[in-house]
Structure formats: C-alpha cells, structure tokens
Design a protein around this motif. Structure first.
Motif, mmCIF file in Angstrom:
data_model
loop_
_atom_site.group_PDB
_atom_site.id
_atom_site.type_symbol
_atom_site.label_atom_id
_atom_site.label_comp_id
_atom_site.label_asym_id
_atom_site.label_seq_id
_atom_site.Cartn_x
_atom_site.Cartn_y
_atom_site.Cartn_z
ATOM 1 N N GLU A 177 9.335 0.769 -10.843
ATOM 2 C CA GLU A 177 9.216 0.471 -9.418
ATOM 3 C C GLU A 177 7.809 0.026 -9.066
ATOM 4 O OE1 GLU A 177 11.779 3.011 -6.484
ATOM 5 O OE2 GLU A 177 11.131 4.346 -8.113
ATOM 6 N N LYS A 178 6.817 0.745 -9.550
ATOM 7 C CA LYS A 178 5.440 0.381 -9.243
ATOM 8 C C LYS A 178 5.086 -0.991 -9.819
ATOM 9 C CE LYS A 178 3.554 5.060 -8.789
ATOM 10 N NZ LYS A 178 2.568 6.037 -9.301
ATOM 11 N N ALA A 179 5.573 -1.270 -11.028
ATOM 12 C CA ALA A 179 5.263 -2.554 -11.650
ATOM 13 C C ALA A 179 5.870 -3.718 -10.877
ATOM 14 C CB ALA A 179 5.756 -2.563 -13.094
ATOM 15 N N GLN A 180 7.064 -3.516 -10.299
ATOM 16 C CA GLN A 180 7.761 -4.593 -9.612
ATOM 17 C C GLN A 180 7.357 -4.737 -8.145
ATOM 18 O OE1 GLN A 180 9.916 -6.900 -10.630
ATOM 19 N NE2 GLN A 180 10.222 -6.229 -12.736
ATOM 20 N N PHE A 181 7.100 -3.615 -7.473
ATOM 21 C CA PHE A 181 6.956 -3.631 -6.019
ATOM 22 C C PHE A 181 5.531 -3.407 -5.519
ATOM 23 C CE2 PHE A 181 11.583 -2.047 -5.884
ATOM 24 C CZ PHE A 181 12.046 -3.344 -5.861
ATOM 25 N N ARG A 182 4.661 -2.827 -6.307
ATOM 26 C CA ARG A 182 3.331 -2.444 -5.801
ATOM 27 C C ARG A 182 2.442 -3.667 -5.560
ATOM 28 N NH1 ARG A 182 -1.634 -0.936 -8.192
ATOM 29 N NH2 ARG A 182 -2.813 0.578 -6.947
ATOM 30 N N PRO A 204 16.511 -5.649 -9.213
ATOM 31 C CA PRO A 204 15.827 -4.404 -8.846
ATOM 32 C C PRO A 204 15.502 -3.579 -10.093
ATOM 33 C CG PRO A 204 17.720 -4.766 -7.425
ATOM 34 C CD PRO A 204 17.808 -5.793 -8.514
ATOM 35 N N PRO A 205 14.349 -2.941 -10.127
ATOM 36 C CA PRO A 205 13.975 -2.151 -11.299
ATOM 37 C C PRO A 205 14.802 -0.882 -11.423
ATOM 38 C CG PRO A 205 12.361 -1.861 -9.569
ATOM 39 C CD PRO A 205 13.296 -2.926 -9.088
ATOM 40 N N TYR A 206 15.007 -0.450 -12.635
ATOM 41 C CA TYR A 206 15.752 0.779 -12.889
ATOM 42 C C TYR A 206 15.016 1.978 -12.271
ATOM 43 C CZ TYR A 206 17.854 4.655 -15.455
ATOM 44 O OH TYR A 206 18.480 5.830 -15.783
ATOM 45 N N GLY A 207 15.766 2.828 -11.600
ATOM 46 C CA GLY A 207 15.186 3.993 -10.941
ATOM 47 C C GLY A 207 14.985 3.820 -9.458
ATOM 48 N N SER A 208 15.031 2.552 -8.969
ATOM 49 C CA SER A 208 14.874 2.335 -7.537
ATOM 50 C C SER A 208 16.218 2.501 -6.839
ATOM 51 C CB SER A 208 14.318 0.935 -7.264
ATOM 52 O OG SER A 208 15.313 -0.051 -7.467
ATOM 53 N N ALA A 242 0.812 -1.220 0.000
ATOM 54 C CA ALA A 242 0.000 0.000 0.000
ATOM 55 C C ALA A 242 0.839 1.260 0.000
ATOM 56 C CB ALA A 242 -0.930 -0.004 1.215
ATOM 57 N N LEU A 243 2.136 1.136 0.273
ATOM 58 C CA LEU A 243 3.005 2.304 0.340
ATOM 59 C C LEU A 243 2.977 3.107 -0.957
ATOM 60 C CD1 LEU A 243 5.277 3.752 2.041
ATOM 61 C CD2 LEU A 243 6.886 2.388 0.702
ATOM 62 N N TYR A 244 2.895 2.400 -2.087
ATOM 63 C CA TYR A 244 2.971 3.071 -3.382
ATOM 64 C C TYR A 244 1.681 3.810 -3.729
ATOM 65 C CZ TYR A 244 7.294 0.553 -3.845
ATOM 66 O OH TYR A 244 8.575 0.085 -3.627
ATOM 67 N N ASP A 245 0.636 3.616 -2.949
ATOM 68 C CA ASP A 245 -0.586 4.388 -3.111
ATOM 69 C C ASP A 245 -0.743 5.459 -2.033
ATOM 70 O OD1 ASP A 245 -1.481 3.036 -5.396
ATOM 71 O OD2 ASP A 245 -2.310 1.413 -4.180
ATOM 72 N N LEU A 246 -0.138 5.221 -0.859
ATOM 73 C CA LEU A 246 -0.297 6.147 0.259
ATOM 74 C C LEU A 246 0.684 7.312 0.201
ATOM 75 C CD1 LEU A 246 -0.808 3.614 3.205
ATOM 76 C CD2 LEU A 246 -2.542 4.926 1.968
ATOM 77 N N ARG A 247 1.892 7.072 -0.322
ATOM 78 C CA ARG A 247 2.912 8.116 -0.344
ATOM 79 C C ARG A 247 2.921 8.848 -1.685
ATOM 80 N NH1 ARG A 247 8.675 6.356 1.970
ATOM 81 N NH2 ARG A 247 8.941 8.592 1.623
ATOM 82 N N ASP A 248 2.959 10.152 -1.602
ATOM 83 C CA ASP A 248 3.006 10.979 -2.811
ATOM 84 C C ASP A 248 4.464 11.234 -3.175
ATOM 85 O OD1 ASP A 248 2.382 12.571 -4.933
ATOM 86 O OD2 ASP A 248 1.934 14.361 -3.733
ATOM 87 N N GLN A 249 5.098 10.224 -3.774
ATOM 88 C CA GLN A 249 6.509 10.298 -4.128
ATOM 89 C C GLN A 249 6.675 9.935 -5.603
ATOM 90 O OE1 GLN A 249 8.807 11.449 -2.272
ATOM 91 N NE2 GLN A 249 7.891 11.432 -0.229
ATOM 92 N N PRO A 250 7.762 10.415 -6.215
ATOM 93 C CA PRO A 250 7.959 10.176 -7.650
ATOM 94 C C PRO A 250 8.518 8.785 -7.945
ATOM 95 C CG PRO A 250 9.779 11.481 -6.787
ATOM 96 C CD PRO A 250 8.803 11.306 -5.647
ATOM 97 N N TYR A 251 7.725 7.745 -7.673
ATOM 98 C CA TYR A 251 8.156 6.400 -8.007
ATOM 99 C C TYR A 251 8.072 6.187 -9.515
ATOM 100 C CZ TYR A 251 7.562 5.483 -3.019
ATOM 101 O OH TYR A 251 7.659 5.531 -1.652
ATOM 102 N N THR A 252 9.053 5.479 -10.054
ATOM 103 C CA THR A 252 9.056 5.214 -11.482
ATOM 104 C C THR A 252 8.024 4.142 -11.819
ATOM 105 O OG1 THR A 252 10.731 3.466 -11.349
ATOM 106 C CG2 THR A 252 11.510 5.755 -11.550
ATOM 107 N N ALA A 253 7.675 4.082 -13.099
ATOM 108 C CA ALA A 253 6.727 3.062 -13.537
ATOM 109 C C ALA A 253 7.282 1.663 -13.297
ATOM 110 C CB ALA A 253 6.409 3.258 -15.020
#
Length: 293
Positions: free
Chosen positions: A158-163, A252-256, A145-156
């Motif tokens: 990162e979201k695809a791998q970790f969300r 690990p995804p690029y950008g993380s 849920a972190l990737y929906d709760l935090r307003d941070q510039p996560y890369t696409a």
C-alpha cells in the motif's frame, strides 16, 4: 466487505492560469498542417487521453461493492485545458498543482475516516518546430501525507503504491515524413475503439486501476513506448505500430481495502518482446470502418 462512500473535496491551485478551465488544454493532440492543408491525425489517436471516457470506463469500476466512489471527476477533468501563459518563463511549459481529500465514514480501522490527503504536481511541455514537427512531454508527481500522519498498519505494498510516485506520461516526437506519411515515436496513448463501457479493441495501453473510480480522467490510460506510422491512401488510413516495451495495468495493491481477492494473485510476468499492431480505417458520410490486428 461493506459498501464505501467517499466524500471528497478537490482544490485545484493553478500555477499560472487565471481559471481552472485554462489549466491543461492541449492534452489532446491537434491536427497537423501539412503543405498548407489540414489533415486529421489518426482518429484513434486524436483525443488519446480522453477518447472513450466521457464518463468513467467500466474498466475503472470498483472491484466488487467494497468501493463506490462518487468522486468529483468534473473538478479534475476541468483541469484539462492549457494556458497560453508560459510557466516559469519557459515558453510551452504549463502545469497545475492539485490537492485532493477523501473521507470514508463506513469503514473500519484504517479504512475509516480520512482516506486520502494527496498533493499532485502536473507539468507539461510542448514545442512545435518550424517544419510542423512537435515534441511533447509531461509528467505527474504526487505525495499522500496520510501514510505518514496516520498510525495505521498499512502494508508495504500500500505504501509503495499510494504514498508517493513520480510518473512519466507522454514523451514523443511527432511529424510528417511526407505528404501521405506521418510519424510518431515515444511514450504515447493509442486508442482503438470508442466504447465507454467495454474495451474490446482498446488494448494497446494499460490502465491505472489502483483507485477505481477516482483516477483523474486524463490519467486512466498509461502511455507506453511505441513507433506509429500513419499512411494515407486516398480516404483510407493505414497505421502500423511497433510496441517497444511491455507494460501492465496497475491494480490495487494486496492488503488494501480496494483489493478484490482474499489471497494475493500472482504477479504479472515481465517480458521484453516487441509487440506489433495494425489498424486500417476509413471515414464515410454515414459512418466509419476500422479494422484492427
């Protein structure tokens, strides 16, 4: 990048067992009984999920010094024993619900503060037939849920791998075709070698390296579709293997913050060729001998 320290707390909520130690037993394959006599299944395959990982493999070490996670693997590893209590009234079905938090106090920006808020569901089903054959399947799903709760510039990436993810792990049929010949077909782990730190021959299964040092110990090796035969000639075991589909280690995804390079590395080239492997082994009183090809 600065060294990270993760302070994590894992709360394991079992869906049916009385204790954590009863949660996922049976993740390892057990020897079969053939015509009233126990025979050890291929040594390199028994303990497939855990063999060679008494502690975390060097393959799972961090990419550089940017991450050094001292995660509570014992809490995760303790959820590796299976309860005899049927889940949802289905005989042979077991499962576990896990909540994992992680916090980084030395990072900056999106890498500072709460870095993981993940809920995971693991389900395992195993059925043994009257003739001694076994069918096993298990899968794991998680949502962070972190990737929906935090307003941070996560890369696409990162979201695809970790969300969120739903992944099939073991899914195979196993049995004995004759007194000397065993058969196993499906998504499986085959472990070659027992080194904790160097994977020289243990190359048939890719690894989950997306969060180095923080992957559940039973999920380090990723099963791939294989056909495996074990032929017993006296004290020798001959195991030809056909690898039916090619899969790659997850990095690990690029950008993380876990990505080890300043530029994006080329993606793995996908191909669908059949792979073949062979192992020949024998156990002696003072040791054992195994040959791999």
């Amino acid at each position: 990048m600065k060294r990270w320290l993760f302070l994590s707390l894992t709360v394991v909520s079992l869906l049916y067992a009385e204790s954590v130690d009863e949660a996922l037993a049976g993740f390892e394959d057990t020897p079969q009984v053939v015509q009233g006599k126990k025979r050890k299944q291929a040594t390199d395959e028994t303990d497939a999920a855990l063999a060679g990982f008494d502690e975390e493999s060097a393959s799972e070490s961090s990419s550089g010094d940017d991450l050094q996670a001292d995660f509570d693997d014992e809490a995760n590893a303790s959820a590796t024993e299976q309860s005899d209590t049927p889940f949802l009234g289905i005989e042979g079905l077991t499962g576990a619900l896990t909540q994992t938090w992680a916090y980084s106090y030395r990072g900056k920006g999106k890498d500072h503060g709460l870095s993981m808020l993940k809920q995971s569901l693991f389900l395992d089903y195993e059925h043994r037939f009257e003739n001694g054959w076994k069918f096993k399947i298990n899968a794991k799903a998680y949502y962070d849920a972190l990737y929906d709760l935090r307003d941070q510039p996560y890369t696409a990436q990162e979201k695809a791998q970790f969300r969120s993810e739903v992944r099939l792990y073991d899914a195979y049929l196993q049995g004995s075709l004759s007194k000397r010949l065993d058969f196993k077909l499906g998504n499986q782990v085959v472990v070659w070698g027992r080194s904790d730190t160097i994977r020289i021959t243990d190359i048939l299964n890719p690894l989950d390296n997306r969060r180095p040092g923080m992957v559940d110990i039973e999920d380090l090796r990723l099963p791939v579709p294989m056909l495996k035969l074990d032929w017993y000639a006296g004290k020798w075991r001959i195991s030809p293997i056909a690898i039916l589909s090619q899969h790659f280690t997850l990095n690990p995804p690029y950008g993380s913050s876990l990505y080890p390079l300043p530029i994006k590395a080329p993606d793995d080239e996908r191909y669908h060729d059949l792979g073949f492997a062979l192992s020949i082994g024998r156990d002696f009183d003072a040791g054992d001998l195994n040959l791999y090809a």
